[in-house]
Design a protein around this motif. Structure first.
Motif, PDB file in Angstrom:
ATOM      1  N   LYS B 179     -15.543  21.505   5.159  1.00 25.18           N
ATOM      2  CA  LYS B 179     -16.195  20.308   4.620  1.00 25.18           C
ATOM      3  C   LYS B 179     -15.693  19.061   5.345  1.00 25.18           C
ATOM      4  O   LYS B 179     -14.570  19.039   5.846  1.00 25.18           O
ATOM      5  N   PRO B 180     -16.524  18.000   5.366  1.00 24.65           N
ATOM      6  CA  PRO B 180     -16.115  16.802   6.112  1.00 24.65           C
ATOM      7  C   PRO B 180     -14.907  16.103   5.491  1.00 24.65           C
ATOM      8  O   PRO B 180     -14.870  15.859   4.288  1.00 24.65           O
ATOM      9  N   LEU B 181     -13.921  15.848   6.340  1.00 23.74           N
ATOM     10  CA  LEU B 181     -12.746  15.081   5.926  1.00 23.74           C
ATOM     11  C   LEU B 181     -12.576  13.943   6.918  1.00 23.74           C
ATOM     12  O   LEU B 181     -12.281  14.149   8.097  1.00 23.74           O
ATOM     13  N   GLU B 182     -12.848  12.741   6.427  1.00 22.97           N
ATOM     14  CA  GLU B 182     -12.783  11.566   7.297  1.00 22.97           C
ATOM     15  C   GLU B 182     -11.393  10.948   7.206  1.00 22.97           C
ATOM     16  O   GLU B 182     -10.875  10.736   6.119  1.00 22.97           O
ATOM     17  N   ARG B 183     -10.806  10.685   8.367  1.00 25.54           N
ATOM     18  CA  ARG B 183      -9.473  10.056   8.367  1.00 25.54           C
ATOM     19  C   ARG B 183      -9.602   8.613   8.817  1.00 25.54           C
ATOM     20  O   ARG B 183     -10.196   8.332   9.851  1.00 25.54           O
ATOM     21  N   VAL B 184      -9.076   7.728   8.020  1.00 25.03           N
ATOM     22  CA  VAL B 184      -9.147   6.309   8.343  1.00 25.03           C
ATOM     23  C   VAL B 184      -7.726   5.806   8.520  1.00 25.03           C
ATOM     24  O   VAL B 184      -6.879   6.046   7.664  1.00 25.03           O
ATOM     25  N   SER B 185      -7.463   5.146   9.635  1.00 24.56           N
ATOM     26  CA  SER B 185      -6.103   4.630   9.785  1.00 24.56           C
ATOM     27  C   SER B 185      -6.029   3.266   9.098  1.00 24.56           C
ATOM     28  O   SER B 185      -7.014   2.541   9.019  1.00 24.56           O
ATOM     29  N   ALA B 186      -4.888   2.967   8.581  1.00 19.55           N
ATOM     30  CA  ALA B 186      -4.766   1.761   7.770  1.00 19.55           C
ATOM     31  C   ALA B 186      -3.460   1.036   8.044  1.00 19.55           C
ATOM     32  O   ALA B 186      -2.549   1.019   7.232  1.00 19.55           O
ATOM     33  N   ALA B 187      -3.409   0.414   9.200  1.00 22.76           N
ATOM     34  CA  ALA B 187      -2.207  -0.336   9.563  1.00 22.76           C
ATOM     35  C   ALA B 187      -1.999  -1.490   8.593  1.00 22.76           C
ATOM     36  O   ALA B 187      -0.878  -1.837   8.234  1.00 22.76           O
ATOM     37  N   LYS B 188      -3.116  -2.035   8.100  1.00 22.18           N
ATOM     38  CA  LYS B 188      -3.053  -3.181   7.198  1.00 22.18           C
ATOM     39  C   LYS B 188      -2.323  -2.821   5.909  1.00 22.18           C
ATOM     40  O   LYS B 188      -1.524  -3.579   5.394  1.00 22.18           O
ATOM     41  N   ILE B 189      -2.638  -1.628   5.411  1.00 15.91           N
ATOM     42  CA  ILE B 189      -1.994  -1.187   4.167  1.00 15.91           C
ATOM     43  C   ILE B 189      -0.511  -0.922   4.412  1.00 15.91           C
ATOM     44  O   ILE B 189       0.336  -1.293   3.609  1.00 15.91           O
ATOM     45  N   THR B 190      -0.207  -0.320   5.550  1.00 15.34           N
ATOM     46  CA  THR B 190       1.190  -0.031   5.866  1.00 15.34           C
ATOM     47  C   THR B 190       2.005  -1.319   5.926  1.00 15.34           C
ATOM     48  O   THR B 190       3.165  -1.351   5.546  1.00 15.34           O
ATOM     49  N   ARG B 191       1.353  -2.395   6.362  1.00 15.43           N
ATOM     50  CA  ARG B 191       2.081  -3.669   6.522  1.00 15.43           C
ATOM     51  C   ARG B 191       2.188  -4.492   5.243  1.00 15.43           C
ATOM     52  O   ARG B 191       2.819  -5.532   5.233  1.00 15.43           O
ATOM     53  N   LEU B 192       1.539  -4.044   4.160  1.00 16.31           N
ATOM     54  CA  LEU B 192       1.615  -4.787   2.887  1.00 16.31           C
ATOM     55  C   LEU B 192       3.078  -4.992   2.488  1.00 16.31           C
ATOM     56  O   LEU B 192       3.847  -4.046   2.497  1.00 16.31           O
ATOM     57  N   PRO B 193       3.453  -6.209   2.129  1.00 15.09           N
ATOM     58  CA  PRO B 193       4.842  -6.355   1.673  1.00 15.09           C
ATOM     59  C   PRO B 193       5.014  -5.661   0.319  1.00 15.09           C
ATOM     60  O   PRO B 193       4.217  -5.885  -0.579  1.00 15.09           O
ATOM     61  N   PRO B 194       6.016  -4.801   0.192  1.00 10.65           N
ATOM     62  CA  PRO B 194       6.179  -4.075  -1.069  1.00 10.65           C
ATOM     63  C   PRO B 194       6.505  -5.038  -2.207  1.00 10.65           C
ATOM     64  O   PRO B 194       7.138  -6.071  -1.985  1.00 10.65           O
TER      65      PRO B 194
END
Lengths: 314, 230
Positions: B179-194
């Motif tokens: 089945k289709p599994l789309e991967r989206v990279s998310a540098a923006k989310i990784t950079r969110l200040p915790p």
């Protein structure tokens, strides 16, 4: 953090036991960090006298003709916190409390600190010890000045009554579109007394086998002891008990004097719900069942034999 | 069969950090979403995972019956990252319904708040209106059973009283990989200040084991004379 808004649930026109723990948290937090706190009554349109003597500067109630939904209370909390930039939010870690608290945290992108059990003031800003997942406890510190807290109902003890009285104010609660509404009447799922206030709780698991045995043995022992009936997730899933009686991570958290766990294995998921019980009794035919590791008294026996004997002899 | 093409249901999985314990909870959510899709006879269940830790959960959702999946690839697996990821996915996919599992209990209302849609908690049964614009659910919450109704889009948290869906066959699991599994990279989310820091972590204090009694009589005696609780 300079100010705390405290969600208060009423039961029988008084602060509910779970909310009392939240009030005690607010008082301890206020002593530790010199903050003020206000109350917001979530499930009534009035502030009874009994709520006004716990040291809150203001006690808000919803200015609405009918009881607001969790979405509407969350909306009111959000509006309040948008105008008061230094306000954090706290409330009881009950289902209805979490449904409001977590929604506000999601709306405002605030850290959500769940099941707070103690405040630890280290260097500078306070840190919070809280339950995380099944069996982990974390010491966390919110960043950015404010947070949303849910307070474990068995933590922080009883709040102190103060001399001064709160100023009662009404808070405008808008009717919002983004809300689910109840249609038709409520149906009470259990006839047993309230698990939150019960001194004795008898809980049954899968080994009871069927609903009739569950009612006769678990219900019977609870009745004999003047207590309430409870169940494990497994018992609810196989349909021999009701979800309203579920104790555990996803059900209710209780702290009775006596918790009798009969015919259940004692998964972490379930035992998390009665960690603060004074005395725990386990009855299970499997001597290796995990429940024996958390029980004060264990009896290795088949529930179908042991429970009738207990009911007869007590 | 209702005329409601196309009806998209978003099922976020493993958004609580992808820990194994939440799998059963996700399974129930995906099963309920798929049951509704099958009842409508049209529509699509999209499983969404945020963080690499969610990959296993997303694959399980596909095996469970989701039509396709999206995995937002980031090292983060906290609530804040889940919030940001779901907001992005929600804007892109525009689902009519979001279905979430009950464990941990704060995740449903947290997501509903972020998306600013109605929340229905503790659903044991859901039903879509003829016009596909309203959802009605039978809910069990805090000893009460009630019917809640919300205008779509809305979020439903399934009840943990629902039976666990059956185990999957190996064939289904292997087959789901097609089945289709789309991967989206998310540098923006990784950079969110915790927004919070974990200072320390420890196992929860457990109760200590007590003693094993030999009979019902001994138990009654102990509760009366030692523990003084009856």
């Amino acid at each position: 953090m300079k100010h705390l808004l405290v969600l208060i649930e009423l039961s029988d026109n008084r602060i509910s036991p779970a909310s009392l723990a939240t009030v005690a948290f607010a008082q301890e937090f206020a002593r530790a960090t010199n903050i003020d706190y206000d109350f917001l009554v979530t499930n009534a349109n009035t502030v009874p006298d009994s709520v006004q003597s716990y040291g809150a500067a203001n006690a808000f109630h919803a200015a609405a003709s009918i009881a607001p939904t969790p979405e509407e209370i969350a909306d009111a909390g959000e509006q309040f916190m948008r105008s008061q930039k230094d306000t954090s939010l706290a409330g009881p870690a009950t289902s209805s409390g979490i449904n409001i608290l977590a929604r506000v945290a999601g709306k405002l992108d605030l850290p959500l600190v769940t099941h707070v059990r103690s405040i630890e003031s280290g260097d500078g800003s306070p840190a919070f010890r809280c339950d995380f997942a099944r069996n982990k406890s974390l010491l966390v510190r919110p960043i950015g000045g404010r947070a949303v807290f849910s307070i474990a109902r068995t933590a922080f003890g009883r709040p102190q009554v103060s001399v001064g009285r709160s100023v009662v104010k009404s808070l405008r609660v808008n009717r919002v579109q983004e809300t689910a509404r109840q249609v038709g009447p409520d149906e009470l799922l259990s006839r047993a007394s309230d698990l939150q206030t019960a001194r004795v709780i008898v809980a049954g698991g899968r080994a009871l086998g069927d609903g009739v045995a569950f009612e006769r043995l678990i219900g019977g022992l609870a009745e004999k002891l003047g207590g309430a009936t409870a169940a494990t997730g497994a018992a609810v899933q196989i349909g021999i008990s009701q979800s309203g009686l579920l104790i555990g991570q996803t059900g209710q958290t209780v702290a009775p004097d006596l918790y009798t766990a009969a015919g259940l294995s004692g998964s972490d998921q379930h035992t998390a719900g009665f960690r603060d019980a004074k005395i725990v009794v386990a009855i299970n035919s499997n001597p290796n069942a995990a429940i024996f590791r958390t029980a004060d008294y264990g009896l290795v026996a088949d529930v179908h034999q042991a429970l009738p004997e207990l009911i007869e002899k007590i | 069969m209702k005329k409601v093409l196309p009806f998209k249901i978003l099922a976020p999985v493993a958004i609580a950090g992808g820990c194994r314990e939440t799998r059963a909870s996700d399974d129930r959510a995906v099963a309920l979403a798929c049951a509704l899709r099958d009842e409508i006879g049209a529509g699509e269940v999209v499983a969404a995972g945020i963080g690499r830790a969610a990959e296993e959960g997303v694959l399980a959702a596909l095996a469970r019956g989701a039509d396709r999946a999206i995995l937002i690839e980031t090292e983060r697996s906290d609530r804040q990252a889940a919030r940001a990821g779901l907001l992005a996915l929600y804007a892109k996919e525009k689902p009519r319904l979001v279905v979430v599992g009950p464990d941990p209990p704060e995740i449903g209302p947290y997501v509903a708040g972020a998306l600013n849609i109605p929340q229905i908690i503790g659903a044991v049964d859901i039903d879509l209106s003829e016009a596909a614009d309203t959802i009605t659910a039978v809910c069990e919450l805090e000893r009460r059973r009630q019917r809640l109704q919300a205008t779509l889009p809305a979020l439903v948290v399934v009840s943990d009283a629902l039976p666990s869906p059956p185990l999957l066959s190996l064939y289904t699991i292997v087959d789901a990989r097609k089945k289709p599994l789309e991967r989206v990279s998310a540098a923006k989310i990784t950079r969110l200040p915790p927004n919070f820091e974990v200072l320390s972590e420890m196992p929860t204090e457990r109760r200590r084991p007590g003693k094993i009694v030999g009979s019902v009589d001994e138990l009654i005696e102990a509760l009366r004379c030692e523990a003084h609780v009856i």
